[in-house]
Scaffold this active site. Structure first.
Site, mmCIF file in Angstrom:
data_model
loop_
_atom_site.group_PDB
_atom_site.id
_atom_site.type_symbol
_atom_site.label_atom_id
_atom_site.label_comp_id
_atom_site.label_asym_id
_atom_site.label_seq_id
_atom_site.Cartn_x
_atom_site.Cartn_y
_atom_site.Cartn_z
ATOM 1 N N GLY A 10 0.840 -1.195 0.000
ATOM 2 C CA GLY A 10 0.000 0.000 0.000
ATOM 3 C C GLY A 10 0.869 1.237 0.000
ATOM 4 N N GLY A 134 -4.472 7.978 14.905
ATOM 5 C CA GLY A 134 -3.395 8.505 14.076
ATOM 6 C C GLY A 134 -2.103 8.749 14.826
ATOM 7 N N LYS A 205 -12.521 2.077 16.221
ATOM 8 C CA LYS A 205 -11.453 2.506 17.129
ATOM 9 C C LYS A 205 -11.822 2.261 18.588
ATOM 10 C CE LYS A 205 -10.138 6.062 13.794
ATOM 11 N NZ LYS A 205 -10.208 7.510 13.460
ATOM 12 N N GLY A 302 -3.985 11.765 8.634
ATOM 13 C CA GLY A 302 -3.085 12.551 7.803
ATOM 14 C C GLY A 302 -1.802 11.801 7.514
#
Length: 439
Positions: A10, A134, A205, A302
């Site tokens: 990926g 993240g 999550k 991000g």
């Protein structure tokens, strides 16, 4: 061992972030680790589209098997997302004697129990710091930093897209559709935003975080999930009049041997630190019986924040490999044989406070009818706002309740909505304010 070989499956946004962090911080990582992390292969179906970071052409491939079979690769980083073929790739990597790092919260929430058991069987590790929040080190905090605590509460904002939308609805009084469109224009929302705005991403999550915090096996199917797509700016404004802000919250608690796991729009006091979390930021409040209340805050997604989290896992795994200590820390922080299927409290048994907005005709006795039905179901009213102006042919009546049971609330609202003086289904938003005193 003079280096650690890394293979990426990926090469999208997060993959580019991983490459950039490894490139820009190469000397720092080598100084901390004592050896370099070397990218040996990068696999993606599209290796022609220009990326914001470059890798040598000869290490690019469209064949994931080239990564999984390469004997020079010690750690496979899975960044394709989704359930399949990601699950099969991870299982094959483990069977081939490779450790795995993944940012795939959907897969872990669905199949984490199976993958962690496979990793244990093959004496390898699946690391996943980037899967939840993240760049915020939530996983390491739960698994290691707070290892000496009994975790009582995990409570926070775990989806930047929804938080951005609700921020714009609050600050600019935008309707949901306009705020979503703006989020998409700025790259905070996908073309198909369903996973984010319907709370599904947050539920993934929360399921993982609750397993780690409370010593349970992952139970995604037990997470109550409700999104923000039906939120009306009118309710945002009324909430502000009462001194509340609206957030999409992930709420996990353990009380008397049962878990609460729920995701839904929630009113929190405007004085609560979470109320000031704006835009695409995430924040998580954790309460441990020894550490007390702590707050983790930062970018939950991000390229670089998520890439940073992946690289932190790579460094941890490299250290464990150097010391020949696989499974030094169990994936969920508890010994696998000590994990349980901890009972989850049904949503109908949840006790909390509520915000109601009734759309009623402007007639004498309407308020007394509504309050009578609530009283008959053991629901006590804490505050009322009744506006004289009509909204779509009805007068809004807004109430806040004291603590009530969800089952009683749903029964009451079903009866109220059948009244001939009520024009639309009642809007319900849950309130959480007893956590505010903890921060």
């Amino acid at each position: 061992m003079d280096s650690i070989g890394i293979g990426l499956i990926g090469w999208g946004t997060v993959g580019c972030g991983v490459v950039r962090v490894l490139q820009e911080n190469e000397s720092i990582i080598s100084n901390r680790l004592g050896m370099p992390l070397v990218i040996r292969r990068v696999a993606d179906l599209d290796i022609e589209t220009p990326r914001p970071v470059a890798v040598p052409r000869e290490i690019l491939t469209t064949d994931a098997e080239a990564v999984l079979r390469d004997p020079k690769i010690d750690i496979v980083v899975e960044l394709i997302g989704g359930l399949e073929p990601a699950r099969s790739f991870i299982l094959e990597a483990l069977e081939s004697g490779k450790h795995v790092v993944t940012a795939n919260k959907a897969l872990l929430a669905q199949s984490g129990n199976e993958l962690f058991e496979a990793a244990r069987r093959f004496e390898r590790t699946v690391a996943f710091e980037a899967a939840v929040a993240g760049g915020i080190p939530l996983i390491k905090s739960l698994r290691e930093g707070l290892a000496g605590n009994r975790i009582d509460t995990i409570f926070g904002i775990l989806n930047g897209t929804s938080n951005y939308i609700l921020t714009r609805m609050t600050l600019a009084a935008l309707p949901f559709s306009d705020a979503l469109r703006e989020a998409q224009q700025h790259g905070f929302a996908e073309a198909d935003p369903t996973l984010d705005i319907e709370g599904i991403d947050t539920a993934h999550k929360l399921a993982i975080a609750c397993a780690m915090g409370f010593g349970s096996r992952i139970q995604l199917d037990k997470v109550y999930t409700e999104g923000i797509s039906r939120i009306d700016p009118l309710d945002v404004r009324f909430a502000e009049e009462f001194g509340y802000h609206l957030k999409l919250l992930a709420i996990g608690r353990q009380e008397q041997g049962r878990l609460e796991m729920r995701v839904h729009p929630t009113l929190i006091p405007s004085t609560h630190v979470l109320a000031s979390v704006r835009g695409a930021y995430n924040a998580v409040h954790i309460r441990g019986n020894a550490a007390g209340s702590i707050m983790l805050y930062g970018l939950g997604a991000g390229m670089m924040p998520t890439g940073s989290a992946v690289v932190s896992d790579l460094i941890d795994l490299a250290r464990d490999m150097f010391c020949r200590a696989p499974h030094r820390v169990p994936p969920l922080g508890f010994l696998p044989e000590r994990l349980e299927w901890v009972p989850v409290k049904p949503m109908e048994d949840i006790v909390t406070r509520y915000y109601f907005r009734f759309s009623a005709m402007d007639r004498p006795g309407v308020l007394s009818k509504i309050s009578g039905i609530l009283g008959n179901n053991a629901i006590s009213i804490a505050a009322v706002i009744q506006k004289g102006r009509e909204v779509e042919g009805a007068v809004p009546i807004v109430m806040l309740t004291h603590e009530a049971r969800e089952r009683d609330v749903k029964r009451s609202l079903a009866e109220i909505d059948r009244l001939d003086v009520v024009k639309e289904p009642t809007r319900l938003i849950r309130i959480e304010d007893h956590e505010s005193a903890e921060i």
